[in-house]
Write a protein that holds these residues in place. Structure first.
Motif, PDB file in Angstrom:
ATOM      1  N   HIS A  57       0.714  -1.192  -0.175  1.00  0.00           N
ATOM      2  CA  HIS A  57       0.082   0.038  -0.014  1.00  0.00           C
ATOM      3  C   HIS A  57       0.869   1.224   0.018  1.00  0.00           C
ATOM      4  CE1 HIS A  57      -4.149  -1.418   0.184  1.00  0.00           C
ATOM      5  NE2 HIS A  57      -3.744  -2.298   1.093  1.00  0.00           N
ATOM      6  N   GLN A  58       1.988   1.167   0.740  1.00  0.00           N
ATOM      7  CA  GLN A  58       2.842   2.398   0.911  1.00  0.00           C
ATOM      8  C   GLN A  58       3.516   2.672  -0.302  1.00  0.00           C
ATOM      9  OE1 GLN A  58       5.429   2.463   4.318  1.00  0.00           O
ATOM     10  NE2 GLN A  58       6.608   4.149   3.356  1.00  0.00           N
ATOM     11  N   ALA A  59       3.907   1.423  -0.972  1.00  0.00           N
ATOM     12  CA  ALA A  59       4.546   1.716  -2.234  1.00  0.00           C
ATOM     13  C   ALA A  59       3.744   2.311  -3.327  1.00  0.00           C
ATOM     14  CB  ALA A  59       5.366   0.114  -2.741  1.00  0.00           C
ATOM     15  N   VAL A  60       2.428   1.694  -3.424  1.00  0.00           N
ATOM     16  CA  VAL A  60       1.389   2.141  -4.517  1.00  0.00           C
ATOM     17  C   VAL A  60       1.315   3.701  -4.114  1.00  0.00           C
ATOM     18  CG1 VAL A  60      -0.845   2.328  -4.985  1.00  0.00           C
ATOM     19  CG2 VAL A  60       0.432   0.236  -4.563  1.00  0.00           C
ATOM     20  N   ASP A  61       1.000   4.111  -2.844  1.00  0.00           N
ATOM     21  CA  ASP A  61       1.123   5.795  -2.674  1.00  0.00           C
ATOM     22  C   ASP A  61       2.231   6.309  -3.137  1.00  0.00           C
ATOM     23  OD1 ASP A  61      -1.516   5.232  -1.344  1.00  0.00           O
ATOM     24  OD2 ASP A  61      -0.569   5.260   0.481  1.00  0.00           O
ATOM     25  N   GLU A  62       3.623   5.756  -2.871  1.00  0.00           N
ATOM     26  CA  GLU A  62       4.778   6.571  -3.402  1.00  0.00           C
ATOM     27  C   GLU A  62       4.616   6.603  -4.815  1.00  0.00           C
ATOM     28  OE1 GLU A  62       8.394   4.942  -2.100  1.00  0.00           O
ATOM     29  OE2 GLU A  62       7.288   3.945  -0.434  1.00  0.00           O
ATOM     30  N   MET A  63       4.180   5.465  -5.598  1.00  0.00           N
ATOM     31  CA  MET A  63       4.244   5.608  -7.048  1.00  0.00           C
ATOM     32  C   MET A  63       3.200   6.567  -7.723  1.00  0.00           C
ATOM     33  SD  MET A  63       6.431   3.401  -8.215  1.00  0.00           S
ATOM     34  CE  MET A  63       5.878   2.700  -9.868  1.00  0.00           C
ATOM     35  N   HIS A  70       8.555   5.944  -8.891  1.00  0.00           N
ATOM     36  CA  HIS A  70       9.830   5.012  -9.360  1.00  0.00           C
ATOM     37  C   HIS A  70       9.575   4.443 -10.939  1.00  0.00           C
ATOM     38  CE1 HIS A  70      10.619   5.022  -5.215  1.00  0.00           C
ATOM     39  NE2 HIS A  70      11.948   4.578  -5.468  1.00  0.00           N
ATOM     40  N   GLY A  71      10.464   4.567 -11.691  1.00  0.00           N
ATOM     41  CA  GLY A  71      10.311   4.155 -13.169  1.00  0.00           C
ATOM     42  C   GLY A  71      10.836   2.622 -13.063  1.00  0.00           C
ATOM     43  N   TYR A  72      11.611   2.743 -14.082  1.00  0.00           N
ATOM     44  CA  TYR A  72      12.608   1.166 -14.295  1.00  0.00           C
ATOM     45  C   TYR A  72      13.128   1.083 -12.902  1.00  0.00           C
ATOM     46  CZ  TYR A  72      12.165   1.384 -19.426  1.00  0.00           C
ATOM     47  OH  TYR A  72      11.511   1.474 -20.637  1.00  0.00           O
ATOM     48  N   ALA A  73      13.213  -0.285 -12.420  1.00  0.00           N
ATOM     49  CA  ALA A  73      13.957  -0.681 -11.363  1.00  0.00           C
ATOM     50  C   ALA A  73      15.347  -0.979 -11.804  1.00  0.00           C
ATOM     51  CB  ALA A  73      13.409  -1.792 -10.856  1.00  0.00           C
ATOM     52  N   PRO A  74      16.321  -0.798 -10.876  1.00  0.00           N
ATOM     53  CA  PRO A  74      17.596  -1.222 -11.472  1.00  0.00           C
ATOM     54  C   PRO A  74      17.550  -2.726 -11.604  1.00  0.00           C
ATOM     55  CG  PRO A  74      17.752  -0.478  -8.980  1.00  0.00           C
ATOM     56  CD  PRO A  74      16.404  -0.550  -9.518  1.00  0.00           C
ATOM     57  N   TYR A 292       8.802  -2.039  -8.473  1.00  0.00           N
ATOM     58  CA  TYR A 292       9.109  -1.312  -7.331  1.00  0.00           C
ATOM     59  C   TYR A 292       8.091  -2.143  -5.932  1.00  0.00           C
ATOM     60  CZ  TYR A 292       9.576   2.241  -3.685  1.00  0.00           C
ATOM     61  OH  TYR A 292       9.798   2.928  -2.422  1.00  0.00           O
ATOM     62  N   ILE A 293       6.870  -2.009  -6.234  1.00  0.00           N
ATOM     63  CA  ILE A 293       6.003  -2.185  -5.442  1.00  0.00           C
ATOM     64  C   ILE A 293       6.234  -3.684  -4.884  1.00  0.00           C
ATOM     65  CG2 ILE A 293       3.447  -2.715  -5.005  1.00  0.00           C
ATOM     66  CD1 ILE A 293       3.023  -0.693  -7.376  1.00  0.00           C
TER      67      ILE A 293
END
Ligand code: MLT
Length: 404
Positions: A57-63, A70-74, A292-293
């Motif tokens: 949930h937190q990662a979705v909010d960040e997106m 966050h775009g492409y992940a490393p 990322y999520i």
């Protein structure tokens, strides 16, 4: 005119679990009133742990916010996840695996199929028999397995290491020397495993003969006995001969989320050539990183609350395993596994073949399992049940089998 990869033409039938799904669909279409219980494919049934959900949930909010998007992940994985893996899966067990030896991916199935790409065509693979079909099929697609003998159900250029009741389902060193050895421990499909001292013998063997071990540790979280290694890097010398595949599917219920990782140690070399660099090159070209999520979800599995919740989830499935194992024993079946792995491996009753028993169970008990022969010729006469169902369904399936 374009040409196809002819190796695909050599593959017999469809992928094991697709064949089973087709058979079950056909049965449900003709028996719509029957309630099927699925203990076939090892797919989890419990919801994601609360700590994982909170992190997602937190990662979705960040997106959803330009400042934290966050775009492409490393391509090799986010540092936060690689650090957590190195700390909790390796350092805490005394294994010297550094974060930059860890390659985050979308799951161990893809990695176990893709890893063969960095090896030469002329390598000879050795597999346990029975075996998770992906190892062999991916080498067939790559043209490394020779010709298929449909009677023996074996490939001419594959070294088979039979794992049967007679040898306690423990692979023996093959007579011919392999270049690549696939080991899955705790084992899918037999649900059995070997003590750490025995794994050390495999590491010594591989270093001696110059073979690489592709070590699939997808079921590591289910180990309950103290003398079983959770990672091959617990063995002396493994970093010069072993690649380890790990999955979040079974230990964290991520089958539908998709996350895994592969460790390719920097010490693992063919002459002067670093396999770590090769896999990094392959990953960089062919993979754009797990989302990322999902990687934040993976990180949450290592938090104190995440770990505690997942211990409970594993215990839930292992309670199913014990119920199946004991219930089948009471009903007169010969059963294996289920102690360090969420799979029960049973001898089919009478002289039924694995597929005969599959049909019998589907038709008479409306329970789906996996025929042992689908994993290789030495699996004939055996059958696999998974402990990943719900507890209620597991008990219901057991009751139906006991009443047959
Ligand atoms: C199995 O049932 O063997 C596994 O779920 C398959 C997999 O992990 O891909």
């Amino acid at each position: 005119m374009f040409k196809i990869n002819q190796n695909y033409q050599k593959l017999p039938g469809s992928y094991l679990f697709s064949t089973i799904a087709q058979k079950v669909s056909a049965f449900t279409a003709s028996h719509p009133d029957k309630e099927i219980i699925r203990l076939g494919i090892g797919d989890v049934t419990q919801p994601l742990a609360p700590a994982v959900i909170a992190a997602m949930h937190q990662a979705v909010d960040e997106m959803g916010n330009a400042a934290t998007f966050h775009g492409y992940a490393p391509d090799l994985g986010y540092g936060f996840l690689r650090d957590a893996i190195a700390e909790h899966d390796y350092k805490s067990r005394g294994c010297a695996v550094s974060p930059d030896e860890i390659f985050v991916s979308d799951g161990a199935k893809s990695d176990s199929a893709n890893i063969q790409e960095i090896f030469g065509q002329e390598n000879r693979i050795a597999v346990c028999d029975p075996v998770y079909p992906v190892y062999v099929d991916s080498n067939v697609m790559a043209g490394r397995t020779g010709d298929y003998d449909s009677k023996a159900e074996t490939w001419s250029n594959v070294i088979y290491m039979p794992c049967t009741m007679e040898n306690g389902f423990v692979p023996e060193f093959p007579k011919e020397t392999p270049d690549m050895v696939y080991l899955c421990l705790p084992n899918n499909p037999t649900g059995t495993t070997i003590p750490k001292a025995k794994l050390q013998e495999w590491v010594d063997y591989a270093n001696k003969v110059g073979a690489v071990i592709i070590y699939d540790a997808a079921y590591e979280a289910y180990i309950s006995e103290p003398d079983v290694a959770h990672s091959i890097y617990e063995c002396e010398g493994a970093k010069t001969c072993a690649i380890e595949l790990k999955s979040f599917s079974k230990n964290a219920g991520f089958t539908g989320v998709r996350l895994g990782y592969t460790v390719v140690p920097k010490e693992l070399k063919c002459g002067e050539v670093s396999l770590h660099q090769m896999w990094a090159r392959r990953h960089g070209t062919k993979f754009n990183g797990a989302p990322y999520i999902v990687q934040r979800a993976g990180e949450a599995t290592y938090s104190p609350e995440g770990k505690a919740q997942l211990r409970e989830q594993v215990a839930y499935y292992m309670k199913n395993a014990a119920a199946i194992k004991n219930g089948l024993k009471d009903a007169g079946y010969t059963v294996f596994g289920g102690v360090n792995a969420p799979y029960i491996w049973l001898k089919t009753p009478g002289n039924m073949t694995s597929w005969e028993f599959f049909d019998y169970l589907l038709e008479q008990a409306n329970v789906v399992g996996t025929p042992g022969s689908g994993f290789g010729p030495s699996g004939e006469g055996y059958f696999r049940l998974t402990a990943f169902g719900t507890y209620e369904n597991t008990l219901a399936a057991l009751k139906r089998i006991q009443e047959l």
